[in-house]
Design a protein around this motif. Structure first.
Motif, PDB file in Angstrom:
ATOM      1  N   LEU A 176       0.826  -1.207   0.000  1.00 57.27           N
ATOM      2  CA  LEU A 176       0.000   0.000   0.000  1.00 57.27           C
ATOM      3  C   LEU A 176       0.862   1.261   0.000  1.00 57.27           C
ATOM      4  N   GLU A 177       1.916   1.246   0.804  1.00 55.42           N
ATOM      5  CA  GLU A 177       2.821   2.394   0.844  1.00 55.42           C
ATOM      6  C   GLU A 177       3.411   2.668  -0.534  1.00 55.42           C
ATOM      7  N   LEU A 178       3.796   1.609  -1.249  1.00 55.88           N
ATOM      8  CA  LEU A 178       4.362   1.757  -2.589  1.00 55.88           C
ATOM      9  C   LEU A 178       3.398   2.505  -3.504  1.00 55.88           C
ATOM     10  N   GLY A 179       2.101   2.195  -3.384  1.00 54.54           N
ATOM     11  CA  GLY A 179       1.115   2.883  -4.209  1.00 54.54           C
ATOM     12  C   GLY A 179       1.149   4.379  -4.021  1.00 54.54           C
ATOM     13  N   GLY A 180       1.377   4.837  -2.794  1.00 49.84           N
ATOM     14  CA  GLY A 180       1.491   6.262  -2.534  1.00 49.84           C
ATOM     15  C   GLY A 180       2.837   6.825  -2.937  1.00 49.84           C
ATOM     16  N   LEU A 181       3.903   6.073  -2.659  1.00 47.41           N
ATOM     17  CA  LEU A 181       5.253   6.546  -2.987  1.00 47.41           C
ATOM     18  C   LEU A 181       5.433   6.763  -4.489  1.00 47.41           C
ATOM     19  N   MET A 182       4.837   5.888  -5.292  1.00 46.19           N
ATOM     20  CA  MET A 182       5.037   5.954  -6.745  1.00 46.19           C
ATOM     21  C   MET A 182       4.527   7.260  -7.338  1.00 46.19           C
ATOM     22  N   VAL A 183       3.509   7.839  -6.702  1.00 48.95           N
ATOM     23  CA  VAL A 183       2.911   9.066  -7.250  1.00 48.95           C
ATOM     24  C   VAL A 183       3.238  10.288  -6.390  1.00 48.95           C
ATOM     25  N   GLY A 184       4.182  10.140  -5.466  1.00 48.35           N
ATOM     26  CA  GLY A 184       4.634  11.283  -4.686  1.00 48.35           C
ATOM     27  C   GLY A 184       3.662  11.765  -3.630  1.00 48.35           C
ATOM     28  N   ALA A 185       2.845  10.850  -3.062  1.00 46.60           N
ATOM     29  CA  ALA A 185       1.964  11.233  -1.958  1.00 46.60           C
ATOM     30  C   ALA A 185       2.805  11.713  -0.779  1.00 46.60           C
ATOM     31  N   ASP A 186       2.225  12.544   0.072  1.00 44.57           N
ATOM     32  CA  ASP A 186       3.022  13.106   1.165  1.00 44.57           C
ATOM     33  C   ASP A 186       3.326  12.046   2.232  1.00 44.57           C
ATOM     34  N   HIS A 187       4.292  12.386   3.098  1.00 46.57           N
ATOM     35  CA  HIS A 187       4.792  11.420   4.084  1.00 46.57           C
ATOM     36  C   HIS A 187       3.698  10.950   5.036  1.00 46.57           C
ATOM     37  N   THR A 188       2.809  11.860   5.401  1.00 43.81           N
ATOM     38  CA  THR A 188       1.716  11.481   6.311  1.00 43.81           C
ATOM     39  C   THR A 188       0.870  10.376   5.704  1.00 43.81           C
ATOM     40  N   ASP A 189       0.516  10.533   4.434  1.00 46.51           N
ATOM     41  CA  ASP A 189      -0.330   9.528   3.783  1.00 46.51           C
ATOM     42  C   ASP A 189       0.414   8.219   3.530  1.00 46.51           C
ATOM     43  N   THR A 190       1.668   8.287   3.104  1.00 47.30           N
ATOM     44  CA  THR A 190       2.391   7.029   2.858  1.00 47.30           C
ATOM     45  C   THR A 190       2.591   6.264   4.166  1.00 47.30           C
ATOM     46  N   THR A 191       2.761   6.988   5.266  1.00 46.39           N
ATOM     47  CA  THR A 191       2.860   6.330   6.569  1.00 46.39           C
ATOM     48  C   THR A 191       1.534   5.683   6.955  1.00 46.39           C
ATOM     49  N   LEU A 192       0.438   6.395   6.728  1.00 44.67           N
ATOM     50  CA  LEU A 192      -0.890   5.835   7.020  1.00 44.67           C
ATOM     51  C   LEU A 192      -1.185   4.618   6.147  1.00 44.67           C
ATOM     52  N   LEU A 193      -0.778   4.678   4.880  1.00 43.77           N
ATOM     53  CA  LEU A 193      -0.976   3.533   3.986  1.00 43.77           C
ATOM     54  C   LEU A 193      -0.213   2.315   4.503  1.00 43.77           C
ATOM     55  N   TYR A 194       1.030   2.535   4.943  1.00 45.74           N
ATOM     56  CA  TYR A 194       1.808   1.421   5.487  1.00 45.74           C
ATOM     57  C   TYR A 194       1.124   0.851   6.729  1.00 45.74           C
ATOM     58  N   GLU A 195       0.701   1.730   7.622  1.00 46.79           N
ATOM     59  CA  GLU A 195       0.075   1.272   8.865  1.00 46.79           C
ATOM     60  C   GLU A 195      -1.256   0.562   8.592  1.00 46.79           C
ATOM     61  N   LEU A 196      -1.967   1.016   7.570  1.00 42.59           N
ATOM     62  CA  LEU A 196      -3.190   0.340   7.144  1.00 42.59           C
ATOM     63  C   LEU A 196      -2.878  -1.103   6.740  1.00 42.59           C
ATOM     64  N   GLY A 197      -1.899  -1.269   5.853  1.00 37.69           N
ATOM     65  CA  GLY A 197      -1.553  -2.606   5.378  1.00 37.69           C
ATOM     66  C   GLY A 197      -1.015  -3.494   6.484  1.00 37.69           C
ATOM     67  N   GLU A 198      -0.195  -2.924   7.349  1.00 39.03           N
ATOM     68  CA  GLU A 198       0.385  -3.707   8.450  1.00 39.03           C
ATOM     69  C   GLU A 198      -0.715  -4.210   9.390  1.00 39.03           C
ATOM     70  N   SER A 199      -1.643  -3.329   9.746  1.00 37.84           N
ATOM     71  CA  SER A 199      -2.724  -3.716  10.659  1.00 37.84           C
ATOM     72  C   SER A 199      -3.623  -4.776  10.030  1.00 37.84           C
ATOM     73  N   ILE A 200      -3.992  -4.563   8.769  1.00 38.13           N
ATOM     74  CA  ILE A 200      -4.831  -5.540   8.069  1.00 38.13           C
ATOM     75  C   ILE A 200      -4.086  -6.872   7.944  1.00 38.13           C
ATOM     76  N   GLY A 201      -2.774  -6.806   7.693  1.00 39.88           N
ATOM     77  CA  GLY A 201      -1.975  -8.027   7.545  1.00 39.88           C
ATOM     78  C   GLY A 201      -1.939  -8.856   8.815  1.00 39.88           C
ATOM     79  N   ILE A 202      -1.799  -8.197   9.952  1.00 36.70           N
ATOM     80  CA  ILE A 202      -1.821  -8.927  11.227  1.00 36.70           C
ATOM     81  C   ILE A 202      -3.201  -9.548  11.437  1.00 36.70           C
TER      82      ILE A 202
END
Length: 323
Positions: A176-202
């Motif tokens: 999920l983080e990669l999806g934001g990083l590829m298009v230059g999303a801001d750090h707050t959103d890429t962090t939230l995307l990572y945390e979203l995926g990590e939580s769902i993954g657990i």
């Protein structure tokens, strides 16, 4: 943007991937592994995240495949370590060929993942590679911890959650983080995307633990109770050992120490202990806690509400799965 469109695009790109030709013994196992299918969950999540910030998500399909190629590389090597005969109902690569071929072909798959990331613009590439490297190392750390747990007494709930965070959830977070990083999303959103995926993954892994014991075999697609028969230190077993007292603890310890047993008897006995200790509800509560945390991260993203809803619906479909 439609999830089915994304899935179709990913499958088309996977079918078109070129891995190499000579020697064929090196590259044929890669084509075989990638042809076995699977949910393609990770690249779908990547492009769903990308589509939050741009309508031109199709141009990012190729680098999004990096997470799928990397995922299959880890599966190829995991199958060797687990001596697994089947993967998605077909012979594993090391069974179809041999261990050495599977190791070497897996190594090339990792190289292929980097090649796919090189499709990204230069301004995003360094950051993506750094984050991918950290994720790849964490997946390996999680696999090592999982192997350590096989012989390690006293594995705690915290130990287990950290292991599955690394082994399973880190790659979903990076996808999920990669999806934001590829298009230059801001750090707050890429962090939230990572945390979203990590939580769902657990949450997904906790659901797998539950399905292995309480799922319907026809829906799960594998033998129910496999974790119990293998004495696998899942969340359920760890909590049962923590909660059990007197007769329940004595019976649980007996079954864990039996070198030979009738599989159905062991599964029935330990499942009954889980039910007496309300382990199913405890595990479901923990699972739902992580799913709720993931949805909280999703709600906080600075993206179009309708586009966030598409991602939310896809995640909810996966959460509701029974296999």
């Amino acid at each position: 943007m439609d999830v089915n469109q994304i899935a179709t695009k990913i499958n088309q790109e996977i079918a078109a991937l070129q891995y190499g030709q000579h020697p064929p013994e090196l590259y044929e196992p890669i084509r075989y592994m990638m042809s076995l299918g699977g949910k393609r969950l990770r690249p779908v999540l990547t492009l769903l995240a990308t589509s939050l910030y741009t309508d031109d998500w199709q141009r990012y399909a190729k680098p999004a495949l990096a997470v799928e190629v990397f995922h299959n590389f880890t599966l190829m090597h995991d199958d060797i370590m687990d001596a697994a005969p089947l993967r998605r109902g077909k012979p594993t690569v090391h069974t179809q060929w041999n261990n050495n071929v599977a190791i070497l072909s897996g190594d090339v798959m990792l190289v292929n993942a980097y090649e796919l990331l090189l499709e990204l613009p230069a301004q995003q590439l360094a950051q993506v590679i750094r984050r991918f490297n950290r994720c790849a190392a964490e997946v390996c750390e999680g696999q090592q911890l999982d192997m350590n747990f096989e012989k390690q007494p006293g594995v705690t709930e915290e130990d287990y959650l950290e292991m599955i965070r690394l082994k399973t959830a880190a790659l979903l977070g990076f996808s999920l983080e990669l999806g934001g990083l590829m298009v230059g999303a801001d750090h707050t959103d890429t962090t939230l995307l990572y945390e979203l995926g990590e939580s769902i993954g657990i949450g997904f892994q906790l659901k797998d633990d539950l399905l292995d014991v309480f799922g319907e075999q026809a829906k799960v697609g594998k033998q129910v109770g496999g974790d119990i028969m293998a004495n696998k230190k899942t969340f359920l077993l760890i909590k049962a050992l923590q909660e059990a007292q007197e007769q329940d603890l004595e019976e649980l310890t007996y079954w864990l120490n039996q070198p030979s047993f009738v599989p159905e008897e062991k599964v029935k006995a330990i499942t009954a202990i889980y039910e007496r200790l309300d382990i199913r509800q405890i595990a479901e509560n923990k699972m739902n806690e992580y799913f709720a945390l993931g949805m909280f991260c999703l709600d906080r993203l600075h993206a179009n509400t309708a586009k966030k809803e598409a991602l939310k619906q896809f995640i909810e479909q996966i959460i509701a799965r029974e296999n």
